[in-house]
Design an enzyme around this catalytic site. Structure first.
Site, short mmCIF file in Angstrom:
data_model
loop_
_atom_site.label_atom_id
_atom_site.label_comp_id
_atom_site.label_asym_id
_atom_site.label_seq_id
_atom_site.Cartn_x
_atom_site.Cartn_y
_atom_site.Cartn_z
N THR A 194 0.81 -1.22 0.00
CA THR A 194 0.00 0.00 0.00
C THR A 194 0.84 1.27 0.00
O THR A 194 0.27 2.36 -0.06
CB THR A 194 -0.94 0.01 1.21
OG1 THR A 194 -0.19 -0.23 2.41
CG2 THR A 194 -2.01 -1.06 1.08
N THR B 25 6.46 2.17 2.90
CA THR B 25 7.87 2.53 2.77
C THR B 25 8.05 3.71 1.83
O THR B 25 8.85 4.63 2.10
CB THR B 25 8.66 1.31 2.24
OG1 THR B 25 8.43 0.20 3.10
CG2 THR B 25 10.14 1.62 2.18
N GLU C 51 -18.34 -23.03 -15.10
CA GLU C 51 -18.24 -21.57 -15.15
C GLU C 51 -19.57 -20.94 -15.53
O GLU C 51 -19.92 -19.86 -15.04
CB GLU C 51 -17.14 -21.15 -16.13
CG GLU C 51 -15.75 -21.67 -15.78
CD GLU C 51 -15.32 -21.28 -14.38
OE1 GLU C 51 -15.76 -20.22 -13.89
OE2 GLU C 51 -14.57 -22.04 -13.76
#
Length: 651
Positions: free
Chosen positions: A207, A210, A426
């Site tokens: 996110t 740093t 699916e």
């Protein structure tokens, strides 16, 4: 010049020079053999003496047919003039003996001590080389207690500021005070204000915690120390505490500055927890960190910023005011933030005219800044692979699917039976999702294998969601069970392809009962238990309820899942023709986007039934699954990643 003295080549050169001097100039003086005076007279009478020279009260010389030098002591009773007149002078006159005028040159005194100096220099050279290698090399033999923090000084070319950070406006406002304090500390000190000594960045991985810390240091224009929490702890007791002390000593020398500790949970976990009372070395390191953070004054200008995605396991003493005063939650960006982040990552990329970043932001719910950067990079790589001059919208759409579900695996061979099973599986997901009123709309359905999934159904929300209601969670369970129900209704058999669907549906139902209090029989009570932070997942949860309640929880979970299964079965039974249309279209074209799926669902086009094409050849034998059971066991591994990434943060 400094590099020359620091390198090992300089010391090797000194070593070669010393060896050369010893070899060429350090020849030892020729050894002298003592010879008695009587023997000397005897040899002289035999005319065996070749050359002599008198040095005070000794006679030195060489005998014929010998390489050594003898030395004879002249007794005091023997007068030298008598010796010369009687024994030496006759042979000299006859040319049988040579008398030198002076003794040969004596070896300088410093050459005599040269071997000792040579050994001392060798010891000094090797000592310096060893010390440099131990401190600057990989072994670090003598520097266990030194901090491994890296100092990042201001560099205009690589400087990161708040202008480079997008989608985190509120977080930047929280950090703007820190920047202003580092630039103008007097304004705060005159008012008696105390700036936070520590800021804890909390948020999921990727996110930008740093990056935001680097931007804070770049905006303030101060030195930036970065270190990981795991760099403090070693196998030797006391090393971590020593490194903490050394880190703050370096920071004080370069204040004002910012110290960034990444993944602080590696060293900041709660003390006294776990089996055996915890790790003593880790606790010593944490104790030293607590002392250092609460020990320096506000005017020293040292700001500690730490990042973690596990704030719940940190020690309470670390989070109290005076240490980490403020917590900045860096979460997943919303649709506006994603658009701003996409603008940042699209600066140096040639985008085609059809690219709309607003549409891309809407199609990427739950994406972190790292995911968005990876998505744009994948789009650039795909464009380069196809020799395109610009990045098109279609390429970015393919990159989004690749990030969510993995790359296509068209080389996998699949039989017609497994292909049909995947198509109906699916189609069951897609049709059920379309029929449920609170489920997100279908964005894409495919039977092409991607990653570990044999096929997937992607549903995307129209807007960002931060909460999930009880109705929505029940419909999500129904949607997950649609594939298994479709297999049972059409093929009259079930496969391992729904294993992940069942696992996720069960987890949702258990969360409804134990965590969110959505069970009418058990009431609004949390039964999720307590986590032990130092134990593994198998032993991490401690139950806080009785066996009777556990039995009721199991019954409630089963009732919710079975109710969802019956609802899915009812929906597909009533809309069996729509299920056939979607499945047959998937067998024909393999992939349906949102518009194509809607058209097939509404019956605007009628594809050919797959069971009527028994003799039709397979379109592409290299596009399917290698093994139906193995691949289908992970059939739904990634199909819901995009629309439920925000669910990771709802908890």
């Amino acid at each position: 010049m400094k590099k020359l003295f620091r390198g090992a080549s300089f010391y090797i050169l000194i070593f070669i020079i010393i060896v050369s001097i010893v070899h060429f100039y350090g020849k030892p003086a020729q050894e002298k053999v003592p010879l008695g005076f009587s023997e000397f007279i005897t040899e002289l009478q035999k005319e065996n003496v070749e050359e002599i020279y008198v040095v005070e009260n000794t006679i030195q010389g060489k005998l014929k047919k010998s390489d050594y030098v003898f030395e004879t002591y002249i007794p005091p009773v023997m007068r030298s003039d008598v010796l010369i007149e009687k024994y030496i002078l006759p042979q000299v006159e006859a040319g049988k003996l040579k008398v030198a005028g002076e003794a040969p040159a004596k070896t300088p005194w410093f050459f005599e001590i040269l071997p000792s100096i040579f050994m001392i220099l060798i010891f000094i050279v090797f000592w310096f080389v060893f010390m440099q290698q131990s401190q600057g090399g990989g072994s670090r033999v003598m520097s266990f207690g030194k901090s491994r923090a890296k100092l990042h000084k201001e560099d205009e070319r690589k400087k990161v500021t708040f202008n480079d950070v997008a989608g985190l406006d509120e977080e930047k406002e929280e950090l703007q005070e820190i920047v202003d304090f580092l630039k103008n500390p007097k304004k705060y000190l005159e008012l008696g204000a105390r700036i936070p000594k520590g800021i804890l960045m909390v948020g999921p991985p990727g996110t930008g915690k740093t990056y935001l810390s680097r931007a804070t240091a770049g905006e303030a224009g101060v030195p930036f120390y970065s270190i990981s929490g795991s760099d403090f702890v070693e196998m030797f007791v006391g090393v971590g505490a020593s490194r903490v002390r050394d880190l703050f000593e370096q920071a004080k020398k370069n204040s004002p500055c910012i110290v960034f500790i990444d993944e602080i949970d590696a060293v900041g976990r709660k003390r006294g927890a776990g089996l055996g009372g915890g790790h003593d070395e880790r606790e010593q390191t944490l104790n030293q960190l607590l002392v250092e953070m609460d020990g320096f004054g506000v005017n020293e200008g040292i700001i500690v910023i730490a990042a973690t995605n596990r704030p719940d396991i940190l020690d309470p003493a670390l989070l109290r005011p005076g240490r980490f005063d403020r917590q900045v939650v860096v979460g997943v960006p919303d649709i506006k933030g994603r658009e701003e982040i996409l603008k940042v990552h699209a600066r140096n990329k040639p985008l085609a005219d059809d690219v709309d970043l607003k549409v891309l932001a809407r199609r990427t719910p739950g994406f972190t800044p790292a995911d968005l950067e990876n998505m744009m990079n994948e789009a650039a790589l795909l464009s380069a692979r196809h020799n395109q001059k610009s990045i098109t919208m279609k390429t970015i759409e393919e990159a989004i699917t690749k990030v969510i579900a993995g790359p296509e695996k068209r080389s996998r061979v699949i039989s017609e039976k497994d292909k049909k099973l995947t198509a109906y599986h699916e189609a069951g997901h897609a049709v059920v999702a379309r029929l449920l009123p609170n489920t997100d709309p279908v964005h894409q359905v495919t039977i092409i294998p991607r990653g570990r999934a044999g096929g997937f159904t992607m549903v995307l929300p129209k807007e960002d969601k931060y909460y999930a209601t009880k109705t929505e969670m029940k419909e999500q369970i129904i949607h997950l069970l649609g594939g298994r129900v479709a297999e049972q209704l059409v093929l009259h058999d079930i496969s391992t392809g729904a294993s992940n669907d069942l696992e996720r549906a069960t987890n949702i139902a258990r969360g409804m009962v134990t965590k969110y209090g959505m069970s009418e029989n058990l009431g609004p009570i949390n039964y999720s238990g307590e986590d032990e932070i130092f134990l593994g997942r198998d032993f991490s949860t401690r139950r806080n309820y009785s066996e009777e309640i556990a039995s009721k929880i199991d019954k409630e979970v089963r009732l919710i899942v079975e109710e969802g299964y019956r609802t899915a079965e009812k929906l597909l039974t009533e809309n069996i023709e729509k299920l056939h249309r979607v499945a047959n279209k998937l067998l024909e074209v393999e992939t349906l986007n949102a518009e194509e799926f809607e058209a097939v669902f509404l019956g605007e086009e009628q594809p050919e039934r797959s069971d009527e094409k028994e003799d039709a050849p397979q379109d592409d034998p290299n596009h399917g699954l290698l093994d139906g059971s193995e691949s289908n066991s992970n059939l739904e591994n990634d199909e819901e990643d995009s629309d439920h990434k925000q669910d990771r943060n709802d908890d």
